[in-house]
Each structure stands twice: as C-alpha cells, then as structure tokens.
Design a protein around this motif. Sequence first.
Motif, PDB file in Angstrom:
ATOM      1  N   CYS A  15       0.853  -1.173   0.000  1.00  0.00           N
ATOM      2  CA  CYS A  15       0.000   0.000   0.000  1.00  0.00           C
ATOM      3  C   CYS A  15       0.898   1.236   0.000  1.00  0.00           C
ATOM      4  O   CYS A  15       1.966   1.222   0.612  1.00  0.00           O
ATOM      5  CB  CYS A  15      -0.869  -0.019   1.254  1.00  0.00           C
ATOM      6  SG  CYS A  15      -1.948   1.388   1.446  1.00  0.00           S
ATOM      7  N   LEU A  20      -2.342   4.612   3.198  1.00  0.00           N
ATOM      8  CA  LEU A  20      -2.336   4.055   4.555  1.00  0.00           C
ATOM      9  C   LEU A  20      -2.535   5.150   5.594  1.00  0.00           C
ATOM     10  O   LEU A  20      -3.314   4.991   6.537  1.00  0.00           O
ATOM     11  CB  LEU A  20      -1.025   3.300   4.807  1.00  0.00           C
ATOM     12  CG  LEU A  20      -0.854   2.687   6.201  1.00  0.00           C
ATOM     13  CD1 LEU A  20      -1.993   1.728   6.536  1.00  0.00           C
ATOM     14  CD2 LEU A  20       0.495   1.981   6.292  1.00  0.00           C
ATOM     15  N   GLU A  22      -4.177   7.877   5.425  1.00  0.00           N
ATOM     16  CA  GLU A  22      -5.590   8.270   5.497  1.00  0.00           C
ATOM     17  C   GLU A  22      -6.376   7.332   6.407  1.00  0.00           C
ATOM     18  O   GLU A  22      -7.256   7.767   7.151  1.00  0.00           O
ATOM     19  CB  GLU A  22      -6.218   8.293   4.097  1.00  0.00           C
ATOM     20  CG  GLU A  22      -5.774   9.449   3.244  1.00  0.00           C
ATOM     21  CD  GLU A  22      -6.184  10.792   3.825  1.00  0.00           C
ATOM     22  OE1 GLU A  22      -7.377  10.978   4.160  1.00  0.00           O
ATOM     23  OE2 GLU A  22      -5.305  11.665   3.965  1.00  0.00           O
ATOM     24  N   PHE A  23      -6.058   6.039   6.369  1.00  0.00           N
ATOM     25  CA  PHE A  23      -6.742   5.055   7.208  1.00  0.00           C
ATOM     26  C   PHE A  23      -6.328   5.168   8.677  1.00  0.00           C
ATOM     27  O   PHE A  23      -7.016   4.664   9.555  1.00  0.00           O
ATOM     28  CB  PHE A  23      -6.463   3.633   6.714  1.00  0.00           C
ATOM     29  CG  PHE A  23      -7.366   3.197   5.602  1.00  0.00           C
ATOM     30  CD1 PHE A  23      -8.545   2.502   5.861  1.00  0.00           C
ATOM     31  CD2 PHE A  23      -7.046   3.477   4.285  1.00  0.00           C
ATOM     32  CE1 PHE A  23      -9.381   2.100   4.832  1.00  0.00           C
ATOM     33  CE2 PHE A  23      -7.876   3.067   3.247  1.00  0.00           C
ATOM     34  CZ  PHE A  23      -9.047   2.388   3.525  1.00  0.00           C
ATOM     35  N   GLY A  29     -11.318   7.090   7.895  1.00  0.00           N
ATOM     36  CA  GLY A  29     -10.397   5.982   7.706  1.00  0.00           C
ATOM     37  C   GLY A  29     -10.350   5.051   8.899  1.00  0.00           C
ATOM     38  O   GLY A  29     -10.398   3.824   8.756  1.00  0.00           O
ATOM     39  N   LEU A  30     -10.282   5.609  10.101  1.00  0.00           N
ATOM     40  CA  LEU A  30     -10.240   4.795  11.320  1.00  0.00           C
ATOM     41  C   LEU A  30     -11.539   4.031  11.540  1.00  0.00           C
ATOM     42  O   LEU A  30     -11.537   2.909  12.048  1.00  0.00           O
ATOM     43  CB  LEU A  30      -9.929   5.676  12.529  1.00  0.00           C
ATOM     44  CG  LEU A  30      -8.481   6.158  12.611  1.00  0.00           C
ATOM     45  CD1 LEU A  30      -8.365   7.364  13.522  1.00  0.00           C
ATOM     46  CD2 LEU A  30      -7.565   5.030  13.078  1.00  0.00           C
ATOM     47  N   GLU A  32     -13.241   2.678   9.319  1.00  0.00           N
ATOM     48  CA  GLU A  32     -13.230   1.526   8.411  1.00  0.00           C
ATOM     49  C   GLU A  32     -12.703   0.255   9.071  1.00  0.00           C
ATOM     50  O   GLU A  32     -13.038  -0.845   8.670  1.00  0.00           O
ATOM     51  CB  GLU A  32     -12.365   1.830   7.181  1.00  0.00           C
ATOM     52  CG  GLU A  32     -12.965   2.795   6.212  1.00  0.00           C
ATOM     53  CD  GLU A  32     -14.043   2.160   5.355  1.00  0.00           C
ATOM     54  OE1 GLU A  32     -13.881   1.001   4.953  1.00  0.00           O
ATOM     55  OE2 GLU A  32     -15.051   2.840   5.100  1.00  0.00           O
ATOM     56  N   TRP A  33     -11.826   0.412  10.092  1.00  0.00           N
ATOM     57  CA  TRP A  33     -11.168  -0.784  10.639  1.00  0.00           C
ATOM     58  C   TRP A  33     -10.910  -0.759  12.142  1.00  0.00           C
ATOM     59  O   TRP A  33     -10.826  -1.784  12.785  1.00  0.00           O
ATOM     60  CB  TRP A  33      -9.828  -1.013   9.939  1.00  0.00           C
ATOM     61  CG  TRP A  33      -8.803   0.048  10.253  1.00  0.00           C
ATOM     62  CD1 TRP A  33      -8.703   1.292   9.684  1.00  0.00           C
ATOM     63  CD2 TRP A  33      -7.752  -0.025  11.219  1.00  0.00           C
ATOM     64  NE1 TRP A  33      -7.663   1.989  10.235  1.00  0.00           N
ATOM     65  CE2 TRP A  33      -7.047   1.203  11.177  1.00  0.00           C
ATOM     66  CE3 TRP A  33      -7.318  -1.015  12.106  1.00  0.00           C
ATOM     67  CZ2 TRP A  33      -5.954   1.477  11.987  1.00  0.00           C
ATOM     68  CZ3 TRP A  33      -6.226  -0.745  12.919  1.00  0.00           C
ATOM     69  CH2 TRP A  33      -5.558   0.482  12.853  1.00  0.00           C
ATOM     70  N   LEU A 120      -7.951  -3.949   8.666  1.00  0.00           N
ATOM     71  CA  LEU A 120      -7.352  -2.876   7.867  1.00  0.00           C
ATOM     72  C   LEU A 120      -6.808  -3.430   6.554  1.00  0.00           C
ATOM     73  O   LEU A 120      -7.052  -2.873   5.485  1.00  0.00           O
ATOM     74  CB  LEU A 120      -6.224  -2.200   8.659  1.00  0.00           C
ATOM     75  CG  LEU A 120      -5.356  -1.197   7.885  1.00  0.00           C
ATOM     76  CD1 LEU A 120      -6.172  -0.021   7.388  1.00  0.00           C
ATOM     77  CD2 LEU A 120      -4.210  -0.725   8.756  1.00  0.00           C
ATOM     78  N   ARG A 123      -9.500  -4.074   4.129  1.00  0.00           N
ATOM     79  CA  ARG A 123     -10.000  -2.827   3.529  1.00  0.00           C
ATOM     80  C   ARG A 123      -9.032  -2.299   2.455  1.00  0.00           C
ATOM     81  O   ARG A 123      -9.453  -1.662   1.498  1.00  0.00           O
ATOM     82  CB  ARG A 123     -10.197  -1.757   4.592  1.00  0.00           C
ATOM     83  CG  ARG A 123     -11.180  -2.119   5.665  1.00  0.00           C
ATOM     84  CD  ARG A 123     -12.599  -1.851   5.214  1.00  0.00           C
ATOM     85  NE  ARG A 123     -13.534  -1.991   6.314  1.00  0.00           N
ATOM     86  CZ  ARG A 123     -14.344  -3.031   6.471  1.00  0.00           C
ATOM     87  NH1 ARG A 123     -14.323  -4.021   5.616  1.00  0.00           N
ATOM     88  NH2 ARG A 123     -15.186  -3.070   7.477  1.00  0.00           N
ATOM     89  N   LEU A 124      -7.741  -2.562   2.657  1.00  0.00           N
ATOM     90  CA  LEU A 124      -6.733  -2.082   1.722  1.00  0.00           C
ATOM     91  C   LEU A 124      -6.485  -3.043   0.563  1.00  0.00           C
ATOM     92  O   LEU A 124      -5.698  -2.770  -0.326  1.00  0.00           O
ATOM     93  CB  LEU A 124      -5.394  -1.851   2.453  1.00  0.00           C
ATOM     94  CG  LEU A 124      -5.373  -0.697   3.457  1.00  0.00           C
ATOM     95  CD1 LEU A 124      -4.114  -0.762   4.295  1.00  0.00           C
ATOM     96  CD2 LEU A 124      -5.491   0.638   2.738  1.00  0.00           C
TER      97      LEU A 124
END
Length: 126
Positions: A15, A20, A22-23, A29-30, A32-33, A120, A123-124
């Motif tokens: 990635c 990364l 942004e997550f 982003g946070l 998301e996982w 995570l 998601r990536l």
Amino acid sequence: MSKKQQFTLEYPLRCSPSILYEFLSTAAGLQEWFADKVDERDNVFSFSWNGTTDRAEVLETEQDKYIRFHWLHQPTDEFFEFRIEKSEVTNQTILVIRDFAEKGEVKDQSQLWAYQVKDLFHRLGN
C-alpha cells in the motif's frame, strides 16, 4: 510513573504510505477498521465500540509518516502510535504500531491489534 510497558508491532503490506496514512489519521479511515464509529473534533477523536466511547487526543503527526494518540483516561506518558516506514530491502510499506500494556497483557493486546490490522488489510486489499 506507569507500570505499563511499551511494545512494538510491525506489519508489512502492499500500500502507498499516503493511502495508509488516510486510514490511520482520519475519522472516516479509522472507522473503516479501528472502531465501530469515529468522530473527530479539535484534534480529539472519539472512538466507539459496542456502545462504549473512548477519547484520544492527537499528540503529534507528520503527513504520511506517523500519528501519535493519547487516551485521555491514561497517564500522560502513555500513547499509541501508528508509524509508516519503508523497507530499504524490499521497498515494502511497513505499519509500525507502538502501544502500552501491563506486562501480563502484552500478548492479549498484541492479538487484539493483529485482529484489527487484519481488518485494515482487508479494507486495503492486502
């Protein structure tokens, strides 16, 4: 002084550092996982899991490099940090997580991080 000890976990992934980051550094982003719901206001993030909310402030950040949080209910010398490094050998992106836990809880805390990082990676697309 805290009885907790710092520990470090490393996860190589495919990635770009900017994606990364942004997550790791935005509420969207946070969410998301990392937590069921995440809100951010004035550099304080509210993380919710199963109806329980915990708040952490951003202590330091550098775009595409790292972000360090401090749980508001924890001693001031404790934090958790997401750092993005690049392997010199493989050129792979490496997510480095630093956190604190009681000596007897490091293994459990590490497993919790592994579970969350797995989400995570999903998601990536890793």
